[in-house]
Design a protein around this motif. Structure first.
Motif, PDB file in Angstrom:
ATOM      1  N   UNK A 152       7.951   3.186   2.847  1.00 51.13           N
ATOM      2  CA  UNK A 152       7.656   1.995   2.056  1.00 51.13           C
ATOM      3  C   UNK A 152       8.925   1.449   1.409  1.00 51.13           C
ATOM      4  N   UNK A 153       8.920   0.148   1.123  1.00 50.53           N
ATOM      5  CA  UNK A 153      10.016  -0.471   0.369  1.00 50.53           C
ATOM      6  C   UNK A 153       9.408  -1.437  -0.635  1.00 50.53           C
TER       7      UNK A 153
ATOM      8  N   UNK B 115       0.804  -1.219   0.000  1.00 52.37           N
ATOM      9  CA  UNK B 115       0.000   0.000   0.000  1.00 52.37           C
ATOM     10  C   UNK B 115       0.836   1.266   0.000  1.00 52.37           C
ATOM     11  N   UNK B 116       2.140   1.134   0.179  1.00 43.97           N
ATOM     12  CA  UNK B 116       3.023   2.297   0.068  1.00 43.97           C
ATOM     13  C   UNK B 116       3.593   2.445  -1.331  1.00 43.97           C
TER      14      UNK B 116
ATOM     15  N   UNK C 113       6.329   9.025   1.195  1.00 47.93           N
ATOM     16  CA  UNK C 113       4.870   8.882   1.172  1.00 47.93           C
ATOM     17  C   UNK C 113       4.176  10.235   1.145  1.00 47.93           C
ATOM     18  N   UNK C 114       2.926  10.230   0.724  1.00 45.69           N
ATOM     19  CA  UNK C 114       2.157  11.477   0.631  1.00 45.69           C
ATOM     20  C   UNK C 114       2.007  12.162   1.980  1.00 45.69           C
TER      21      UNK C 114
ATOM     22  N   UNK D 203       2.952  -1.069   4.813  1.00 43.40           N
ATOM     23  CA  UNK D 203       3.569  -2.383   4.930  1.00 43.40           C
ATOM     24  C   UNK D 203       5.044  -2.278   4.598  1.00 43.40           C
ATOM     25  N   UNK D 204       5.884  -2.858   5.424  1.00 51.53           N
ATOM     26  CA  UNK D 204       7.326  -2.829   5.212  1.00 51.53           C
ATOM     27  C   UNK D 204       7.774  -4.125   4.555  1.00 51.53           C
TER      28      UNK D 204
END
Length: 388
Positions: free
Chosen positions: A351-352, A40-41, A323-324, A332-333
């Protein structure tokens, strides 16, 4: 099927890779996009990267073929047929990557029942469909020898080729929340890099067909196309310079994004594209003597194609690094596939993303299918016609 018979070992390998890719795609349909590295990132990954890439690859062939009629460049007519075949299979690949990235492909009919006219994604679906129809009509009329119909289709093909890349660029360029994408020059950058990669791939394919004794292209025409490619590379480099200068100017809002681009995680792709995808090929192709050498032209073309793929990577992922909403919980990582396997998910602020084997095999399957499709069409429309 002369090509399939002549290169049956290659065709068999490609068929196996296609079968594996289809199996991985079915696995993805069963378990969802959680089996990919997307989260989701970072909601777009290798599939959308290849979507952008293959939309661009389809440009060179159609533009070269349609220019023969629109601008009366008669020399281009000699390579119009393989150019259109290449354009057709590449745009089909682009469409496949969009459908694969949807995840729930069974709901694709919602595009028809609930379209959003303000969404660039809908515009892209429409223009890609038109683009594919134009390619198919071009092929049909060309193989039937209907030059009048080819001339008419060419008038629509050239603007459609430019429009399909512009609309794809607007998917990103109209994202106000992403600093790395939100720019008015995104469409010109996409069109220029599409001309680079599409024309470079066409030259490589023409060289392969000539060496295999399937389709002979004169050295003079190859050098002429290489000169056109050199001009496209220069234009592409100029657009990127304009964008970087705007971001780097003191007080500009894009300074943080530029720092990530030049020294962050996507920096290797950025610098490879600048040095190996633009500077080196331009230095090779700018000299007329080098354009007469098939080896040097092929080296430059391969570097350009790889460089444009790197551009798609840094263009897509640089905007996802930040991220925004900074500090927002619930990103989620790491790989969502690992979370699926363990039944747990770790969360982080940033995020990754890294493509999983499932993604890579699906992409390999699509690319293998494209090569097989080109071999089949080339056998039917080039080899068989020549023998008749």
């Amino acid at each position: 099927m002369e090509l399939i018979k002549r290169y049956k070992v290659l065709a068999a390998i490609l068929a196996v890779v296609v079968a594996v890719g289809v199996g991985c795609w079915v696995y993805q349909l069963i378990f969802g996009l959680t089996v990919t590295g997307m989260n989701n990132g970072t909601s777009w990954g290798l599939y959308i990267t290849n979507f952008m890439f293959f939309v661009g690859l389809s440009a060179g062939g159609l533009i070269v073929a349609s220019s023969a009629s629109v601008f009366h460049i008669t020399k281009f007519k000699a390579v119009a047929l393989p150019a259109i075949i290449l354009s057709t299979v590449c745009i089909c690949a682009a469409g496949m990557f969009v459908l694969i990235d949807l995840g729930g492909i069974q709901r694709v009919w919602r595009i028809l029942t609930g379209p959003n006219p303000t969404s660039p994604l809908l515009w892209d679906v429409c223009v890609i469909t038109c683009y594919l129809i134009i390619n198919v009509l071009y092929l049909v009329f060309m193989t039937r020898g209907n030059q009048h119909a080819v001339s008419i289709v060419s008038r629509f093909a050239l603007p459609c080729a430019i429009l399909v890349h512009s609309v794809t660029a607007w998917i990103f360029g109209l994202e106000a929340a992403k600093e790395g994408w939100y720019t008015a020059i995104m469409a010109p950058i996409f069109v220029a890099s599409a001309m680079d990669s599409g024309l470079a791939l066409l030259l490589v394919v023409l060289g392969i067909l000539k060496k295999a004794g399937i389709y002979d292209t004169s050295r003079e025409l190859m050098a002429m196309l290489a000169g056109l490619l050199c001009t496209c590379v220069a234009v592409d480099a100029f657009f990127i310079f304009c964008e970087v200068l705007t971001m780097a100017y003191p007080g500009a809002a894009g300074a943080e994004t530029l720092a990530l681009l030049t020294t962050g995680p996507t920096a290797p792709f950025f610098w490879f594209e600048i040095i190996c995808g633009l500077v080196v090929p331009f230095c090779i192709l700018v000299f007329a003597k080098n354009r007469q050498s098939a080896v040097l032209v092929n080296v430059a073309c391969v570097l350009i194609v790889v460089g444009v793929f790197c551009k798609r990577i840094w263009l897509l992922f640089t905007a996802f690094i930040v991220p925004n909403v900074m500090g927002a919980p619930g990103i989620i990582s790491g790989s969502s596939e690992a979370a699926h396997a363990t039944g747990t998910a770790s969360f982080a602020v940033l995020s990754s993303y890294a493509p999983t084997p499932i993604e890579i095999l699906v992409v390999a399957g699509v690319i293998s299918l494209v090569i097989l499709a080109f071999m089949v069409l080339a056998s039917k429309l080039i080899v068989d016609r020549r023998e008749k």
